[in-house]
Enzyme design. Structure first.
Site, short mmCIF file in Angstrom:
data_model
loop_
_atom_site.label_atom_id
_atom_site.label_comp_id
_atom_site.label_asym_id
_atom_site.label_seq_id
_atom_site.Cartn_x
_atom_site.Cartn_y
_atom_site.Cartn_z
N GLU A 68 0.84 -1.26 -0.02
CA GLU A 68 -0.12 0.17 -0.05
C GLU A 68 0.88 1.20 -0.03
OE1 GLU A 68 -3.81 1.56 2.65
OE2 GLU A 68 -1.94 1.28 3.83
N HIS A 163 0.60 5.93 10.53
CA HIS A 163 -0.15 6.47 9.26
C HIS A 163 -1.47 6.95 9.57
CE1 HIS A 163 2.71 3.62 7.04
NE2 HIS A 163 3.11 4.87 6.68
N CYS A 252 -2.64 -2.30 4.48
CA CYS A 252 -1.30 -2.18 4.14
C CYS A 252 -0.81 -3.11 3.08
CB CYS A 252 -0.34 -2.15 5.37
SG CYS A 252 -0.94 -1.60 6.74
C1 CIR Z 1 6.93 0.39 8.05
O1 CIR Z 1 7.39 0.60 9.11
O2 CIR Z 1 7.04 0.91 7.18
C2 CIR Z 1 6.18 -1.14 8.17
N1 CIR Z 1 6.87 -2.08 9.01
C3 CIR Z 1 4.93 -1.06 8.25
C4 CIR Z 1 4.02 -0.57 7.12
C5 CIR Z 1 2.37 -0.47 7.19
N2 CIR Z 1 1.88 0.04 6.09
C6 CIR Z 1 0.87 0.93 6.38
O3 CIR Z 1 0.24 0.99 7.21
N3 CIR Z 1 0.50 1.28 5.08
#
Ligand code: CIR
Length: 257
Positions: A68, A163, A252
Site C-alpha cells: 500500500e 499513518h 497495508c
Molecule cells: C513500516 O514501518 O514501514 C512497516 N513495517 C509497516 C508499514 C505499514 N503500512 C501501512 O500501514 N500502510
C-alpha cells in the site's frame, strides 16, 4: 467509492522478521504464520470477487508485503509514492511494474516523502496524513499530481500513529470509520458520515471494504465487528498478528483498484 475489481499484493519476505517495527515484538515474527495469514487475506480478496495479482516476496526487502505504501491509485493513474524509510524504497520497482501494465504511472519529485498508508480518498478528494512518514513537501507534490487528474487534496495532521489509515478508513464515499479520540472530530464531517469505533480497539480501525458490503476486519476486535454489523455491513475477520508485529494491518497489504 468505485468498487475495486483488482488487487495487488506481495508475499512476505523471507526476511520479514527484520521488518521495521516501532516496538519489536517478543516473540519475533513467525514467518510461517505470516505466510498463512497472508494466504487467508488473498483468499478473502478473491472470495470478494477481486482478481488478485500476487507478487513474490523479496528476501532483501523485509517490508515488501506492505505494498500500500508504494503507490496510490487515482482513476486510471497510479501515483508512485516516495517512502522516507530508506530500506523500503527498493520495494517500489516491482509494484510499479505490476501496476504499470494497466495504469499510467506518475512519479513525484525526490524531495517528496509520502506513504500510501497516509492517503485515503472520499469521492474526488484525497486526504493525506502528515506523519513521520509523510512531509508537507510530500503532500504538496501529491496534491499537484492529483490536481492534474481533477482531484482535490487536503492535508490532515496526525499524531500518535504511523499513518492516517491507522485511525481512519473509508467504508464508502460517504462513510468513514474513525477511532474516537484520535483525529479532529470535524475532519470528514462535511463530506461523510462517521462510524465511531472504540479507542480500546484502535488497531482495528484499519478496515478494508472489498465490495458487496463486505469489510475485512482484524480478528479479535468484537466491538468493531459489531459496529460494522450494526451498520448493515458484513465484517470478515482475518488474523493479522504477524503483520501487526511489524506495525501493519489490513489496508497495508494490498492496492485495490
Ligand atoms: C513500516 O514501518 O514501514 C512497516 N513495517 C509497516 C508499514 C505499514 N503500512 C501501512 O500501514 N500502510
Amino acid at each position: 467509492m468505485n468498487t475495486p475489481t483488482r488487487g495487488l499484493v506481495r508475499q512476505p519476505s523471507g526476511a520479514f522478521a527484520a521488518a521495521l517495527a516501532r516496538e519489536p515484538r517478543q516473540p519475533p515474527i513467525d514467518l510461517a504464520l505470516a505466510h498463512a495469514q497472508h494466504a487467508e487475506y488473498v483468499a478473502a480478496l478473491r472470495t470478494g470477487g477481486l482478481a488478485v495479482t500476487v507478487l513474490p516476496g523479496d528476501p532483501d526487502l523485509p517490508d515488501c508485503c506492505f505494498v500500500e505504501d508504494m503507490a496510490v491509485v487515482a482513476g486510471d493513474h497510479a501515483v508512485l509514492t516516495r517512502c522516507s524509510a530508506p530500506s523500503r524504497s527498493p520495494e517500489q520497482a516491482a509494484v510499479a511494474a505490476a501496476l504499470g501494465s494497466s495504469l499510467d504511472l506518475i512519479e513525484l519529485p525526490e524531495s517528496a516523502c509520502i506513504d500510501g498508508g497516509d492517503v485515503l480518498r472520499l469521492g474526488r478528494t484525497f486526504y493525506v496524513g502528515l506523519t513521520e512518514r509523510t512531509t508537507g513537501a510530500g503532500f504538496e507534490a501529491f496534491a499537484a499530481a492529483v490536481a492534474r487528474l481533477g482531484y482535490a487534496a487536503r492535508a490532515v495532521p496526525v499524531v500518535g500513529a504511523l499513518h492516517l489509515k491507522c485511525h481512519a478508513t473509508p467504508l464508502s464515499d460517504d462513510l468513514v470509520a474513525v477511532t474516537a479520540g484520535f483525529l479532529e472530530p470535524g475532519l470528514f464531517a462535511d463530506v461523510a458520515e462517521l462510524l465511531w469505533l472504540p479507542p480500546a480497539e484502535a488497531y482495528a480501525a484499519n478496515l478494508l471494504p472489498i465490495g458487496c458490503d463486505r469489510v475485512l476486519v482484524a480478528a479479535g476486535f468484537p466491538r468493531t465487528a459489531d459496529a460494522l454489523d450494526a451498520r448493515g455491513l458484513d465484517p470478515v475477520p482475518l488474523a493479522t498478528s504477524e503483520f501487526a508485529a511489524a506495525d501493519g494491518s489490513l489496508t497495508c497489504l494490498s492496492i485495490l483498484y
